[in-house]
Design an enzyme around this catalytic site. Structure first.
Site, PDB file in Angstrom:
ATOM      1  N   PHE A 114      10.814  17.620 -34.735  1.00 35.79           N
ATOM      2  CA  PHE A 114      11.316  17.346 -33.396  1.00 35.79           C
ATOM      3  C   PHE A 114      11.132  15.866 -33.088  1.00 35.79           C
ATOM      4  CE2 PHE A 114      12.768  19.962 -29.826  1.00 35.79           C
ATOM      5  CZ  PHE A 114      13.097  21.129 -30.495  1.00 35.79           C
ATOM      6  N   GLN A 229      12.924  12.982 -17.317  1.00 35.63           N
ATOM      7  CA  GLN A 229      13.462  12.930 -18.674  1.00 35.63           C
ATOM      8  C   GLN A 229      14.938  13.345 -18.709  1.00 35.63           C
ATOM      9  OE1 GLN A 229      12.270  15.847 -22.053  1.00 35.63           O
ATOM     10  NE2 GLN A 229      11.472  13.826 -22.570  1.00 35.63           N
ATOM     11  N   HIS A 231      17.642  14.509 -21.292  1.00 33.63           N
ATOM     12  CA  HIS A 231      17.714  15.039 -22.661  1.00 33.63           C
ATOM     13  C   HIS A 231      19.043  14.585 -23.262  1.00 33.63           C
ATOM     14  CE1 HIS A 231      17.940  17.887 -25.942  1.00 33.63           C
ATOM     15  NE2 HIS A 231      16.760  18.384 -25.651  1.00 33.63           N
ATOM     16  N   LEU A 241      21.979  22.969 -21.982  1.00 32.47           N
ATOM     17  CA  LEU A 241      21.293  22.342 -23.107  1.00 32.47           C
ATOM     18  C   LEU A 241      21.724  22.851 -24.476  1.00 32.47           C
ATOM     19  CD1 LEU A 241      18.957  20.255 -23.338  1.00 32.47           C
ATOM     20  CD2 LEU A 241      17.557  22.182 -24.023  1.00 32.47           C
ATOM     21  N   GLU A 244      17.201  20.214 -28.905  1.00 31.22           N
ATOM     22  CA  GLU A 244      16.909  19.175 -29.891  1.00 31.22           C
ATOM     23  C   GLU A 244      16.693  19.783 -31.279  1.00 31.22           C
ATOM     24  OE1 GLU A 244      14.289  16.145 -28.312  1.00 31.22           O
ATOM     25  OE2 GLU A 244      13.205  16.150 -30.209  1.00 31.22           O
ATOM     26  N   ARG A 275      13.199  11.282 -26.819  1.00 28.53           N
ATOM     27  CA  ARG A 275      14.397  11.540 -26.020  1.00 28.53           C
ATOM     28  C   ARG A 275      14.834  10.366 -25.151  1.00 28.53           C
ATOM     29  NH1 ARG A 275      12.711  17.668 -24.359  1.00 28.53           N
ATOM     30  NH2 ARG A 275      13.246  18.516 -26.402  1.00 28.53           N
ATOM     31  N   HIS A 341      16.440  16.791 -17.432  1.00 29.07           N
ATOM     32  CA  HIS A 341      15.869  17.917 -18.156  1.00 29.07           C
ATOM     33  C   HIS A 341      14.443  18.259 -17.757  1.00 29.07           C
ATOM     34  CE1 HIS A 341      15.332  20.602 -21.527  1.00 29.07           C
ATOM     35  NE2 HIS A 341      14.314  19.900 -21.988  1.00 29.07           N
ATOM     36  N   ARG A 383       8.021  12.826 -22.145  1.00 33.84           N
ATOM     37  CA  ARG A 383       7.460  13.981 -22.867  1.00 33.84           C
ATOM     38  C   ARG A 383       8.170  14.172 -24.207  1.00 33.84           C
ATOM     39  NH1 ARG A 383       9.239  19.193 -23.697  1.00 33.84           N
ATOM     40  NH2 ARG A 383      10.874  19.199 -22.135  1.00 33.84           N
TER      41      ARG A 383
HETATM   42  C1  LIG Z   1      17.180  24.558 -21.119  1.00 32.08           C
HETATM   43  C2  LIG Z   1      15.752  24.157 -21.364  1.00 32.08           C
HETATM   44  C3  LIG Z   1      15.219  24.207 -22.637  1.00 32.08           C
HETATM   45  C4  LIG Z   1      13.895  23.835 -22.852  1.00 32.08           C
HETATM   46  N1  LIG Z   1      13.401  23.910 -24.123  1.00 32.08           N
HETATM   47  C5  LIG Z   1      12.094  23.603 -24.335  1.00 32.08           C
HETATM   48  C6  LIG Z   1      11.513  23.752 -25.629  1.00 32.08           C
HETATM   49  O1  LIG Z   1      12.147  24.202 -26.580  1.00 32.08           O
HETATM   50  N2  LIG Z   1      10.220  23.402 -25.788  1.00 32.08           N
HETATM   51  C7  LIG Z   1       9.449  22.926 -24.762  1.00 32.08           C
HETATM   52  O2  LIG Z   1       8.271  22.635 -24.972  1.00 32.08           O
HETATM   53  N3  LIG Z   1       9.975  22.801 -23.521  1.00 32.08           N
HETATM   54  C8  LIG Z   1      11.265  23.138 -23.276  1.00 32.08           C
HETATM   55  N4  LIG Z   1      11.780  23.018 -22.020  1.00 32.08           N
HETATM   56  C9  LIG Z   1      10.877  22.704 -20.905  1.00 32.08           C
HETATM   57  C10 LIG Z   1      10.055  23.925 -20.550  1.00 32.08           C
HETATM   58  O3  LIG Z   1      10.839  25.085 -20.731  1.00 32.08           O
HETATM   59  C11 LIG Z   1       9.553  23.914 -19.109  1.00 32.08           C
HETATM   60  O4  LIG Z   1       8.972  22.688 -18.794  1.00 32.08           O
HETATM   61  C12 LIG Z   1       8.501  25.011 -18.905  1.00 32.08           C
HETATM   62  O5  LIG Z   1       9.003  26.249 -19.362  1.00 32.08           O
HETATM   63  C13 LIG Z   1       8.106  25.107 -17.447  1.00 32.08           C
HETATM   64  O6  LIG Z   1       7.323  26.263 -17.260  1.00 32.08           O
HETATM   65  P1  LIG Z   1       6.656  26.551 -15.873  1.00 32.08           P
HETATM   66  O7  LIG Z   1       5.901  27.822 -16.047  1.00 32.08           O
HETATM   67  O8  LIG Z   1       5.930  25.357 -15.414  1.00 32.08           O
HETATM   68  O9  LIG Z   1       7.883  26.753 -14.833  1.00 32.08           O
HETATM   69  P2  LIG Z   1       9.166  27.696 -14.824  1.00 32.08           P
HETATM   70  O10 LIG Z   1       9.329  28.479 -16.051  1.00 32.08           O
HETATM   71  O11 LIG Z   1      10.300  26.840 -14.380  1.00 32.08           O
HETATM   72  O12 LIG Z   1       8.837  28.741 -13.667  1.00 32.08           O
HETATM   73  C14 LIG Z   1       8.781  28.376 -12.302  1.00 32.08           C
HETATM   74  C15 LIG Z   1       8.430  29.600 -11.487  1.00 32.08           C
HETATM   75  O13 LIG Z   1       8.185  29.204 -10.132  1.00 32.08           O
HETATM   76  C16 LIG Z   1       8.784  30.117  -9.266  1.00 32.08           C
HETATM   77  N5  LIG Z   1       9.047  29.441  -7.982  1.00 32.08           N
HETATM   78  C17 LIG Z   1       9.504  28.171  -7.776  1.00 32.08           C
HETATM   79  N6  LIG Z   1       9.625  27.941  -6.454  1.00 32.08           N
HETATM   80  C18 LIG Z   1       9.216  29.064  -5.811  1.00 32.08           C
HETATM   81  C19 LIG Z   1       9.125  29.449  -4.447  1.00 32.08           C
HETATM   82  N7  LIG Z   1       9.478  28.636  -3.454  1.00 32.08           N
HETATM   83  N8  LIG Z   1       8.677  30.691  -4.162  1.00 32.08           N
HETATM   84  C20 LIG Z   1       8.339  31.565  -5.141  1.00 32.08           C
HETATM   85  N9  LIG Z   1       8.415  31.248  -6.454  1.00 32.08           N
HETATM   86  C21 LIG Z   1       8.842  30.019  -6.784  1.00 32.08           C
HETATM   87  C22 LIG Z   1      10.028  30.557  -9.989  1.00 32.08           C
HETATM   88  O14 LIG Z   1      10.480  31.797  -9.497  1.00 32.08           O
HETATM   89  C23 LIG Z   1       9.524  30.651 -11.433  1.00 32.08           C
HETATM   90  O15 LIG Z   1       8.943  31.909 -11.667  1.00 32.08           O
HETATM   91  C24 LIG Z   1      13.098  23.395 -21.780  1.00 32.08           C
HETATM   92  C25 LIG Z   1      13.621  23.336 -20.511  1.00 32.08           C
HETATM   93  C26 LIG Z   1      14.958  23.688 -20.295  1.00 32.08           C
HETATM   94  C27 LIG Z   1      15.488  23.567 -18.899  1.00 32.08           C
END
Ligand SMILES: Cc1cc2nc3c(=O)[nH]c(=O)nc-3n(C[C@H](O)[C@H](O)[C@H](O)COP(=O)(O)OP(=O)(O)OC[C@H]3O[C@@H](n4cnc5c(N)ncnc54)[C@H](O)[C@@H]3O)c2cc1C
Length: 569
Positions: A114, A229, A231, A241, A244, A275, A341, A383
């Site tokens: 990566f 970031q 992407h 997306l 990568e 990135r 991203h 990142r």
């Molecule tokens: C398309 C894509 C591909 C990616 N691929 C990778 C990868 O391969 N490897 C990697 O390391 N990272 C990757 N990333 C980044 C990574 O997926 C995210 O940074 C990470 O999953 C974030 O996890 P999280 O638990 O912090 O938040 P999230 O998974 O975004 O969850 C947020 C939660 O907060 C809740 N929430 C938000 N606001 C409220 C509210 N007001 N009231 C109640 N609930 C709320 C939502 O319902 C949700 O459950 C990718 C990101 C994207 C967008």
């Protein structure tokens, strides 16, 4: 008043991992505005980093250095060290919880290359890694249903604070429209990123800055919001997306002349430079008129990988191309452009996930944050791919542990239920009654457009000032919008307006911090200050609320093993 020892807002990887830890001893609630498995974590494709060394010898020391160099030396190195050291353990834990990883021919967890990682260290489940981990964690939560209550489709409005202690949250049940107060000994935010403020983004509709703005609104600062970031491989015009992993598996980037232009920008790493560097290279080619067919896109070429490899390692990417634009990457190139991203900035925490109230690191009692909404900061100015899923799992667990240790043996704090409810009801009533001439769709689109063109991959003072003025104008127009659905049950229009309000606030914070940082570092590039300036800007930005708008202070960077050096690839 509903009571739980620990209330976690967010059911992505960070929130669910946190819940699994805290529920070992306490009564836990997880609140999420979308069904848990619809959290944006489920969209993660490429992988999760750990120095397992299954394909080539690797070490946590190398993972640490790559992460710091990738972050342009703005990372807090003490936190980075603990995080990369934890990585192999958390991967094996996920495996034992039932997460299905792709395998090497001798049965070990497979690992691929990566961007910015000097060794193949991305563990993956084809190109659906987030989906695989999210479902494994959700199953574990179901198993622990006795001590974890999940509030599906509940919306968090605000934090309840009493001086320097956080005592709960005010929420709405989206289905009924009822407002409730959740009292807690400890509150954890795992609310994800805020990519939706940009026009072209890979982020889910729910990534709207609610959590970060709820913290900001009670007087807490936000750290490093200017670092967003982009992407390199978002689907042209749509931002969806293409992981990568496509380049990790050997994909090329071609400009309109059919040249592998990364040769000019990062000769040693080519398409697998970090990135920020690849996204800028693409945008430079486009700006110089070398886009494909004169358009604002370039080509991702996977044809030479062959059908077998694409079908085994990148099946989802292939399907996305077919479903959205009718292009099959086995035979044709995919048109791509940089897409917003990931948010490197967020709610400032120490390395134990305690939220901090100021640039000196003073803790906010009873409040914790983890995952993309938090800024620890392990990613610094940029990142590396696959480091975010790792962050969500490592710091999700840690936030759960810290919240547990804090909440065990203490009493609930003071909450005036009537008063807290009234504040939110008043705000909601104001939104319900809006009958102005402005369209919220127009306001949202104009915000996204100006953030993309004036606060995107390339920034300068003039553009940022225009961006800030435009956003202030949009905030005024926001008050004069029109709400048509006056009902209570599943009124998604109301929540979209609230989310837009949060995004307008966050956009202004991003642009204000970007204006203040007169240097280029990681994902923040100023064409008028094109070099990194360690003498004046080797510090984190801490943005505070004030009646005059965002005020920016400095917080020092923790440097332990690696002094800032020139960043070449
Ligand atoms: C398309 C894509 C591909 C990616 N691929 C990778 C990868 O391969 N490897 C990697 O390391 N990272 C990757 N990333 C980044 C990574 O997926 C995210 O940074 C990470 O999953 C974030 O996890 P999280 O638990 O912090 O938040 P999230 O998974 O975004 O969850 C947020 C939660 O907060 C809740 N929430 C938000 N606001 C409220 C509210 N007001 N009231 C109640 N609930 C709320 C939502 O319902 C949700 O459950 C990718 C990101 C994207 C967008």
């Amino acid at each position: 008043m509903i009571q739980h020892d620990v209330v976690i807002v967010g059911a992505g990887l960070a929130g669910m991992r946190c819940a699994l830890e805290a529920c070992k001893e306490l009564d836990v609630a997880v609140l999420t505005k979308v069904y848990p498995s619809r959290s944006h974590s489920g969209a993660a494709q490429g992988g999760i980093a750990a120095s397992l060394g299954n394909v080539e010898p690797d070490s946590w020391e190398e993972h640490m250095y790559d992460t710091i160099k990738g972050g342009d030396f703005l990372n807090d190195q003490d936190a980075v060290e603990e995080y990369v050291k934890a990585a192999p353990r958390v991967i094996y834990e996920l495996e034992h919880m039932g997460c299905i990883f792709s395998r090497t021919s001798d049965g070990k967890i497979a690992q691929r290359s990566f961007g910015g990682h000097s060794k193949p260290r991305a563990c993956f489940s084809a190109d659906r890694t987030g989906h695989a981990i999210l479902h494994a964690l959700h199953e574990q939560l179901m198993k622990n249903a006795k001590s974890v209550k999940i509030y599906n489709e509940w919306y968090m409005h605000s934090l309840i604070v009493d001086g320097d202690r956080c005592n709960g949250v005010v929420v709405s049940n989206v289905q009924t429209g009822e407002v409730e107060v959740l009292q807690a000994k400890a509150v954890v935010f795992a609310t994800g990123g805020y990519g939706r403020v940009f026009k072209i983004t890979s982020n889910a509709f729910a990534s709207t800055a609610d959590g970060v703005m709820a913290a900001f609104d009670v007087g807490l600062p936000l750290e490093d919001p200017e670092f967003v970031q982009f992407h390199p491989s978002g689907l042209y015009r749509q931002g969806i997306l293409f992981s990568e992993a496509a380049r990790g598996e050997g994909g090329y980037l071609l400009n309109g002349n059919g040249e592998r232009f990364m040769e000019k920008y990062a000769p040693s790493r080519m398409e697998l430079a970090p990135r920020d560097i690849v996204a800028r290279a693409e945008q430079s080619e486009i700006n110089a008129g070398r886009g494909v067919n004169g358009e604002d896109c370039i080509h991702l070429d996977l044809r030479h990988l062959g059908e077998a490899r694409i079908m085994e390692r990148l099946p989802q990417i292939r399907q996305l191309g077919i479903d959205f634009i009718g292009v099959d990457c086995i035979t044709d190139c995919l048109p791509i452009q940089p897409t917003a991203h990931y948010s490197m900035g967020g709610i400032p925490t120490d390395k134990h996930c305690h939220v901090i109230r100021d640039e000196k690191g003073t803790r906010m009692n009873g409040f914790f944050a983890a995952g993309e909404c938090a800024c620890v900061s392990v990613h610094g100015g940029n990142r590396l791919g696959t480091n975010s899923l790792l962050e969500a799992v490592v710091f999700g667990e840690r936030a759960g542990r810290s919240a547990l240790e804090y909440a065990v043996g203490i009493d609930y704090g003071n909450v005036n239920e009537g008063q807290e409810k009234a504040k939110v009801l008043e705000k909601l009533e104001d939104v319900y009654q809006r009958d102005g001439s402005e369209s919220y769709n127009d306001i949202r689109n104009e915000m996204k457009e100006v953030m993309m063109t004036h606060c995107g991959v390339f920034r300068d003072e003039e553009k940022l000032k225009i961006c800030i003025e435009t956003l202030k104008g949009l905030q005024e127009r926001f008050k004069k919008g029109k709400v048509t659905d006056k009902g209570k049950l599943f009124n998604t229009e109301i929540y979209e307006v609230l989310e837009l309000g949060n995004m307008l606030g966050m956009a202004l914070i991003i642009a204000s911090a970007a204006l203040e940082r007169k240097e280029s570092r990681g994902g923040h590039f100023r064409t008028d200050f094109a070099i990194r300036d360690d003498a004046n800007f080797l510090h984190h930005s801490m943005v505070f609320n004030s009646p005059e708008g965002p005020v920016i202070k400095k917080k020092s960077v923790v440097i332990t093993k690696h002094q800032p050096a020139e960043r070449t690839y």
